[in-house]
Each structure stands twice: as C-alpha cells, then as structure tokens.
Design an enzyme around this catalytic site. Structure first.
Site, PDB file in Angstrom:
ATOM      1  N   ASP A   1     129.979  19.795  93.513  1.00 46.25           N
ATOM      2  CA  ASP A   1     128.529  20.066  93.451  1.00 46.25           C
ATOM      3  C   ASP A   1     128.304  21.575  93.551  1.00 46.25           C
ATOM      4  OD1 ASP A   1     125.752  18.202  94.298  1.00 46.25           O
ATOM      5  OD2 ASP A   1     125.672  20.391  94.388  1.00 46.25           O
TER       6      ASP A   1
ATOM      7  N   GLN B   1     116.142  11.910  94.062  1.00 45.59           N
ATOM      8  CA  GLN B   1     116.916  12.061  92.820  1.00 45.59           C
ATOM      9  C   GLN B   1     116.287  13.145  91.953  1.00 45.59           C
ATOM     10  OE1 GLN B   1     117.233   8.600  90.218  1.00 45.59           O
ATOM     11  NE2 GLN B   1     118.930   9.527  89.075  1.00 45.59           N
TER      12      GLN B   1
ATOM     13  N   HIS C   1     124.408   9.123  89.949  1.00 46.11           N
ATOM     14  CA  HIS C   1     125.559   9.838  90.516  1.00 46.11           C
ATOM     15  C   HIS C   1     125.709   9.510  91.988  1.00 46.11           C
ATOM     16  CE1 HIS C   1     121.981  12.411  90.787  1.00 46.11           C
ATOM     17  NE2 HIS C   1     122.467  12.808  91.942  1.00 46.11           N
ATOM     18  N   PHE C   2     126.915   9.788  92.486  1.00 47.38           N
ATOM     19  CA  PHE C   2     127.284   9.493  93.869  1.00 47.38           C
ATOM     20  C   PHE C   2     127.727  10.808  94.502  1.00 47.38           C
ATOM     21  CE2 PHE C   2     127.428   4.872  93.461  1.00 47.38           C
ATOM     22  CZ  PHE C   2     127.442   4.743  92.081  1.00 47.38           C
TER      23      PHE C   2
HETATM   24  P1  5GP Z   1     120.253  14.485  93.345  1.00 43.81           P
HETATM   25  O1  5GP Z   1     119.217  15.188  94.185  1.00 43.81           O
HETATM   26  O2  5GP Z   1     119.741  14.215  91.941  1.00 43.81           O
HETATM   27  O3  5GP Z   1     120.814  13.262  94.013  1.00 43.81           O
HETATM   28  O4  5GP Z   1     121.452  15.481  93.266  1.00 43.81           O
HETATM   29  C1  5GP Z   1     121.762  16.279  92.160  1.00 43.81           C
HETATM   30  C2  5GP Z   1     122.925  17.169  92.577  1.00 43.81           C
HETATM   31  O5  5GP Z   1     123.441  17.771  91.414  1.00 43.81           O
HETATM   32  C3  5GP Z   1     122.513  18.296  93.529  1.00 43.81           C
HETATM   33  O6  5GP Z   1     123.298  18.220  94.727  1.00 43.81           O
HETATM   34  C4  5GP Z   1     122.800  19.568  92.743  1.00 43.81           C
HETATM   35  O7  5GP Z   1     123.306  20.612  93.520  1.00 43.81           O
HETATM   36  C5  5GP Z   1     123.816  19.102  91.709  1.00 43.81           C
HETATM   37  N1  5GP Z   1     123.771  19.835  90.444  1.00 43.81           N
HETATM   38  C6  5GP Z   1     122.653  20.074  89.709  1.00 43.81           C
HETATM   39  N2  5GP Z   1     122.971  20.745  88.581  1.00 43.81           N
HETATM   40  C7  5GP Z   1     124.322  20.923  88.619  1.00 43.81           C
HETATM   41  C8  5GP Z   1     125.250  21.554  87.720  1.00 43.81           C
HETATM   42  O8  5GP Z   1     124.897  22.079  86.664  1.00 43.81           O
HETATM   43  N3  5GP Z   1     126.562  21.541  88.094  1.00 43.81           N
HETATM   44  C9  5GP Z   1     126.988  20.956  89.255  1.00 43.81           C
HETATM   45  N4  5GP Z   1     128.295  21.015  89.516  1.00 43.81           N
HETATM   46  N5  5GP Z   1     126.144  20.347  90.118  1.00 43.81           N
HETATM   47  C10 5GP Z   1     124.829  20.337  89.801  1.00 43.81           C
END
Ligand code: 5GP
Ligand code: ZN
Length: 139
Positions: A30, A93, A99-100
């Site tokens: 992440d 989200q 995703h996990f």
């Molecule tokens: P959510 O809040 O949707 O559950 O989590 C999305 C996660 O994706 C976040 O922890 C964020 O840091 C990660 N993330 C968002 N964009 C990118 C990216 O371009 N590359 C990577 N490696 N992680 C990302």
C-alpha cells in the site's frame, strides 16, 4: 469516466511494489500505509465490493491474504495483523475495486484504538437476528 486505478495496476499501466501474483490475484505494498509493511490483496478482475465477487476469485484472494498476512507479520516483527476489507464509502472504501488490507500492528500504534460497541436495547438483538436471517434467505 477514468478507469479504475487498481485495474491499471493489474494491467501494468501504473507501477506497484509487487508481493505476489497468480492468474487471479495480485498483492502489492500500500502506497500510503497505516504502518510500514501494510499490503493489499486484490482480485485481478474488477469487482466493486466483496459482495460482487465470484467465489473462485474470493477463495484465491482469501488464501493469498493468509499468505501475505503471515509474511507481513514476520517482515516487520509485528505484534498483530488486521485483515480489513471496506465496502462502500460509508465503510471507508475509496477505491471501487474490491481489496483486502493486511495491516501490521504494534502495541500503542493508535489504529482502531477504540471499538465503540454499544449494547442492544431490550429485544434489539433478537429483532436484528430475525432481520438478518430473513435477508439471508433472500440470497
Ligand atoms: P480503501 O480505503 O479503498 O479500503 O483503501 C484503498 C487503499 O489503496 C488505501 O490504503 C490507499 O493508500 C491505497 N492506494 C490508493 N492508490 C494506490 C496506488 O496507486 N498504489 C498503491 N500501492 N496503493 C494505493
Ligand atoms: Zn478495477
């Protein structure tokens, strides 16, 4: 509408720090970790949420999450690991590709430092049980 960022990562159009990959699953670091070593596991196929996922992709993701979670745990000598999976905005989200999260935890790191459970009013638990079981029977 711009294409999903995780689909772009799957296609190699955006780089990622890859942990593992097979024909169904990709895992990478992440970019904005809760703690260093925070990893993501995603299905290669685009699904909005957990609830949309095909069972074979879900199985592949949860098995990968177990492997990656163990590796995350060891790699940073974590004292704990959270498996977190957010569905829809109200649940946090931000990326609409299921995703996990595998989040290494250390005592006192402050993440999820409170779990504000509230007891049911009298009869509330049974009423909710009934509603959930009814919803379950509707698939
Ligand atoms: P959510 O809040 O949707 O559950 O989590 C999305 C996660 O994706 C976040 O922890 C964020 O840091 C990660 N993330 C968002 N964009 C990118 C990216 O371009 N590359 C990577 N490696 N992680 C990302
Ligand atoms: Zn996607």
């Amino acid at each position: 509408m711009p294409e999903c960022i995780f689909c772009k990562i799957v296609k190699g159009e955006i780089p990622c720090a890859k942990i593992l990959e097979d024909d169904r699953v990709l895992s990478f670091v992440d970019i904005n970790p809760i703690n260093p070593g925070h990893a993501l596991v995603i299905p290669k196929k685009h699904y909005h949420t957990l609830f949309d996922m095909d069972p074979d992709d879900l199985q592949a993701c949860i098995l990968a999450a177990q492997k990656v979670g163990k590796a995350v745990h060891r790699s940073v000598a974590a004292e704990g690991v959270n498996l977190v999976q957010n569905n829809y905005r109200a649940a946090g989200q931000l990326i609409d590709h299921a995703h996990f999260h595998l989040i290494p935890r250390h005592e006192g790191d402050g993440f999820l430092s409170s779990w504000p459970g509230k007891p049911y009013a009298p009869g509330g638990l049974d009423a909710h049980l009934k509603r959930i079981v009814e919803a379950l029977s509707q698939g």
